[in-house]
Scaffold this motif. Structure first.
Motif, PDB file in Angstrom:
ATOM      1  N   LYS A  86       0.872  -1.171   0.000  1.00 56.10           N
ATOM      2  CA  LYS A  86       0.000   0.000   0.000  1.00 56.10           C
ATOM      3  C   LYS A  86       0.904   1.215   0.000  1.00 56.10           C
ATOM      4  CE  LYS A  86      -3.952   2.133   0.848  1.00 56.10           C
ATOM      5  NZ  LYS A  86      -4.972   2.246  -0.122  1.00 56.10           N
ATOM      6  N   ARG A  87       0.665   2.133  -0.907  1.00 58.86           N
ATOM      7  CA  ARG A  87       1.480   3.349  -1.000  1.00 58.86           C
ATOM      8  C   ARG A  87       1.209   4.243   0.211  1.00 58.86           C
ATOM      9  NH1 ARG A  87       4.403   5.061  -4.997  1.00 58.86           N
ATOM     10  NH2 ARG A  87       3.442   3.638  -6.470  1.00 58.86           N
ATOM     11  N   ALA A  88       2.288   4.802   0.772  1.00 54.78           N
ATOM     12  CA  ALA A  88       2.176   5.704   1.921  1.00 54.78           C
ATOM     13  C   ALA A  88       2.882   7.016   1.588  1.00 54.78           C
ATOM     14  CB  ALA A  88       2.806   5.074   3.154  1.00 54.78           C
ATOM     15  N   TYR A  89       2.293   8.087   1.977  1.00 51.49           N
ATOM     16  CA  TYR A  89       2.882   9.412   1.746  1.00 51.49           C
ATOM     17  C   TYR A  89       3.115  10.088   3.087  1.00 51.49           C
ATOM     18  CZ  TYR A  89       1.275   8.720  -3.018  1.00 51.49           C
ATOM     19  OH  TYR A  89       1.069   8.209  -4.273  1.00 51.49           O
ATOM     20  N   PHE A  90       4.330  10.599   3.273  1.00 52.46           N
ATOM     21  CA  PHE A  90       4.637  11.333   4.495  1.00 52.46           C
ATOM     22  C   PHE A  90       5.805  12.270   4.216  1.00 52.46           C
ATOM     23  CE2 PHE A  90       6.327   7.050   4.563  1.00 52.46           C
ATOM     24  CZ  PHE A  90       7.681   7.244   4.723  1.00 52.46           C
ATOM     25  N   ASP A  91       5.933  13.276   5.052  1.00 44.88           N
ATOM     26  CA  ASP A  91       6.995  14.262   4.900  1.00 44.88           C
ATOM     27  C   ASP A  91       8.206  13.835   5.724  1.00 44.88           C
ATOM     28  OD1 ASP A  91       5.380  15.893   3.323  1.00 44.88           O
ATOM     29  OD2 ASP A  91       4.569  16.933   5.068  1.00 44.88           O
ATOM     30  N   LEU A  92       9.391  14.042   5.156  1.00 37.83           N
ATOM     31  CA  LEU A  92      10.637  13.756   5.852  1.00 37.83           C
ATOM     32  C   LEU A  92      11.520  14.992   5.805  1.00 37.83           C
ATOM     33  CD1 LEU A  92      11.713  10.242   4.514  1.00 37.83           C
ATOM     34  CD2 LEU A  92      10.829  10.792   6.773  1.00 37.83           C
ATOM     35  N   ASP A  93      12.376  15.101   6.797  1.00 37.11           N
ATOM     36  CA  ASP A  93      13.384  16.144   6.815  1.00 37.11           C
ATOM     37  C   ASP A  93      14.234  16.006   5.549  1.00 37.11           C
ATOM     38  OD1 ASP A  93      15.140  18.143   8.376  1.00 37.11           O
ATOM     39  OD2 ASP A  93      16.527  16.531   7.826  1.00 37.11           O
ATOM     40  N   VAL A  94      14.537  17.112   4.892  1.00 34.34           N
ATOM     41  CA  VAL A  94      15.255  17.103   3.616  1.00 34.34           C
ATOM     42  C   VAL A  94      16.621  16.428   3.753  1.00 34.34           C
ATOM     43  CG1 VAL A  94      16.300  18.575   1.831  1.00 34.34           C
ATOM     44  CG2 VAL A  94      14.067  19.153   2.774  1.00 34.34           C
ATOM     45  N   GLU A  95      17.349  16.739   4.806  1.00 35.92           N
ATOM     46  CA  GLU A  95      18.678  16.147   4.994  1.00 35.92           C
ATOM     47  C   GLU A  95      18.582  14.648   5.276  1.00 35.92           C
ATOM     48  OE1 GLU A  95      21.619  17.642   4.385  1.00 35.92           O
ATOM     49  OE2 GLU A  95      20.354  19.298   3.706  1.00 35.92           O
ATOM     50  N   LEU A  96      17.569  14.238   6.013  1.00 34.42           N
ATOM     51  CA  LEU A  96      17.355  12.825   6.283  1.00 34.42           C
ATOM     52  C   LEU A  96      17.074  12.062   4.985  1.00 34.42           C
ATOM     53  CD1 LEU A  96      16.969  10.539   8.375  1.00 34.42           C
ATOM     54  CD2 LEU A  96      14.568  11.224   8.495  1.00 34.42           C
ATOM     55  N   LEU A  97      16.261  12.637   4.133  1.00 34.07           N
ATOM     56  CA  LEU A  97      15.945  12.002   2.858  1.00 34.07           C
ATOM     57  C   LEU A  97      17.181  11.907   1.962  1.00 34.07           C
ATOM     58  CD1 LEU A  97      13.819  10.697   1.075  1.00 34.07           C
ATOM     59  CD2 LEU A  97      13.209  12.973   0.250  1.00 34.07           C
ATOM     60  N   LYS A  98      18.012  12.954   1.957  1.00 35.22           N
ATOM     61  CA  LYS A  98      19.256  12.917   1.173  1.00 35.22           C
ATOM     62  C   LYS A  98      20.147  11.779   1.647  1.00 35.22           C
ATOM     63  CE  LYS A  98      19.910  17.795   0.095  1.00 35.22           C
ATOM     64  NZ  LYS A  98      20.781  18.953   0.371  1.00 35.22           N
ATOM     65  N   GLU A  99      20.314  11.666   2.957  1.00 31.85           N
ATOM     66  CA  GLU A  99      21.150  10.605   3.521  1.00 31.85           C
ATOM     67  C   GLU A  99      20.575   9.230   3.210  1.00 31.85           C
ATOM     68  OE1 GLU A  99      24.311   8.802   5.383  1.00 31.85           O
ATOM     69  OE2 GLU A  99      24.085  10.923   4.857  1.00 31.85           O
TER      70      GLU A  99
END
Length: 81
Positions: free
Chosen positions: A39-52
């Motif tokens: 099931k697709r999930a959408y959520f916001d992440l900290d930009v630096e966390l996503l880069k890492e």
């Protein structure tokens, strides 16, 4: 069965638990892998966390979904202790 039917059948949600060939690099062609319902999930992440996260996925030849799913499973297991 034409190409469209095959694609529909492969990606249809009813394939839960059926074994198919593992497309991941580095595995034997005959090694099976389980197909799980997703099931697709959408959520916001900290930009630096996503880069890492993306960098680590490339370094370890995994995708972001695999890493996030593993991390969530480990976190939930710890909560149950």
């Amino acid at each position: 069965m034409n190409k469209e039917d095959i694609v529909r059948r492969i990606f249809h949600e009813e394939l839960e638990g059926i074994v198919k060939e593992n497309p991941r690099k580095g595995y034997e062609e005959s090694e099976p892998v389980e197909v799980f319902k997703r099931k697709r999930a959408y959520f916001d992440l900290d930009v630096e966390l996503l880069k890492e996260l993306k960098m680590q996925a490339v370094i370890h030849d995994r995708n972001v979904n695999e890493i996030v799913e593993t991390a969530i499973k480990q976190y939930l297991a710890e909560l149950k202790k």
